[in-house]
Design an enzyme around this catalytic site. Structure first.
Site: not given
Length: 365
Positions: A132, A134, A136, A205
């Site tokens: 995965d 991630d 950012e 979120y």
């Protein structure tokens, strides 16, 4: 008329999932986990389809597990398959603040290929089930000071291609996607990457976050006139450009955010503010908070709870059982891949948000 339309929509989407039961493991329930090795044993991991280890790191061009302690933690997570044989353990890299070299490494063919080979090697060594990402964020500003370039967008596609070539067809590839408009429009070549990934974990979120200067819900299901960003807004955008909905996973939060409010109006919502601190769901005690001066509110447009302390001018925005049930029903009704959350260690070990996700998706079990 607008209120009437909202009411009808709510009836349609709530009734749909109740009629459309999902088979176990056909609907993803995904938890990120950054806690220690033993604490995870107290959680109902039988109710998860995926547990994402957070985080591995970049060293040079390679993904690595940094310390012996982290190795032991990851090895223990893999043993949870004895309790839940269908559980997939996924390696994750990055996170907020954890991807400083990502742009530089992934903008080179050599970096992407060496990284992809290291992912394959780690999955083989730990007997884990995929990766995965991630990061950012590609092409737009994320963590202050981290490099971001226009070329990141295409190089992210090339990175996914390198990973799929290295890993083959069976291991899963997913990535954590910003749930806000600038990421959705600027960071990813959506139609090109669709065949390469199993899932896109929408971080719906932190939509009101530590840098926000106007208060609002941090993890709303629906947009409001004052706050466009929401889980539904992200899903609608990706659907409009033809991205397959059965690869989308919407996000939920097992933590809240507390904001100091500067203008004591509208029960703290959509006011000038400053972020104060986060609060794990397992630490949110409604009775104690109400005794301390907080009042509970429910936003029936956003489908989100919040608490406001008028005397202290503090707003707490979070997910609770009601909002989680509605998000899970939404994901089923929209035929999404599932629901995910950050993170397991912040949930309650019993009667928590994971329990609500599972019982909503599998009411007969």
């Amino acid at each position: 008329m607008r209120v009437f339309c909202i009411f009808i929509t709510a009836i349609i989407f709530i009734a749909g999932p109740l009629q459309a039961q999902v088979q176990k493991n056909s609907f993803s329930i995904i938890g990120y986990y950054s806690g220690d090795a033993k604490s995870v044993d107290a959680y109902p991991v039988e109710k998860l389809t995926h547990l994402i280890y957070s985080f591995c790191h970049l060293r040079g061009n390679k993904m690595v597990v940094d310390t012996y302690k982290d190795t032991l933690r990851l090895q223990h997570l893999v043993t949870l398959k004895q309790r839940n044989p269908s559980l997939k353990i996924i390696l994750s890299i990055g996170g907020w603040g954890g991807c400083a070299p990502c742009s530089a490494v992934f903008n080179k063919a050599e970096g992407r290929e060496e990284f992809a080979a290291s992912v394959k090697a780690l999955n083989s060594y730990f007997k884990t089930d995929g990766i995965d990402l991630d990061w950012e964020y590609p092409s737009i500003e994320g963590y202050p000071g981290h490099q971001y370039l226009p070329a990141d967008k295409h190089n992210f596609t090339l990175l996914l291609q390198a990973l799929r070539k290295s890993l083959g067809k069976t291991p899963e590839i997913s990535f954590a996607a910003g749930g806000f408009t600038s990421f959705l429009q600027s960071s990813v070549e959506w139609n090109t990457i669709a065949p390469l990934v199993n899932k896109v974990n929408l971080m719906s979120y932190d939509l009101t976050n530590g840098y926000s200067t106007t208060s609002g819900h941090h993890t709303p299901l629906y947009s409001t006139p004052q706050l466009k960003e929401s889980a539904d807004n992200a899903v609608q955008y990706l659907d409009s450009i033809g991205f397959p909905l059965n690869k989308l996973v919407i996000g939920a939060a097992t933590y809240g955010r507390i904001f100091e409010i500067f203008n004591n109006a509208n029960n703290g919502l959509y006011q000038p503010c400053k972020f104060q601190r986060g609060l794990s769901f397992k630490s949110i005690n409604l009775d104690s908070l109400q005794k301390d001066g907080y009042t509970y509110y429910w936003d029936d447009i956003a489908k989100a709870p919040y608490l406001y302390n008028a005397s202290k001018k503090l707003l707490l925005t979070y997910d609770n059982g009601k909002s989680i049930a509605l998000k899970t029903q939404y994901a089923i009704y929209k035929k999404l891949n599932g629901i995910m959350f950050w993170e397991l260690a912040e949930d309650k070990t019993t009667n928590g948000l994971l329990d609500m996700m599972y019982t909503t998706a599998h009411p007969a079990n």
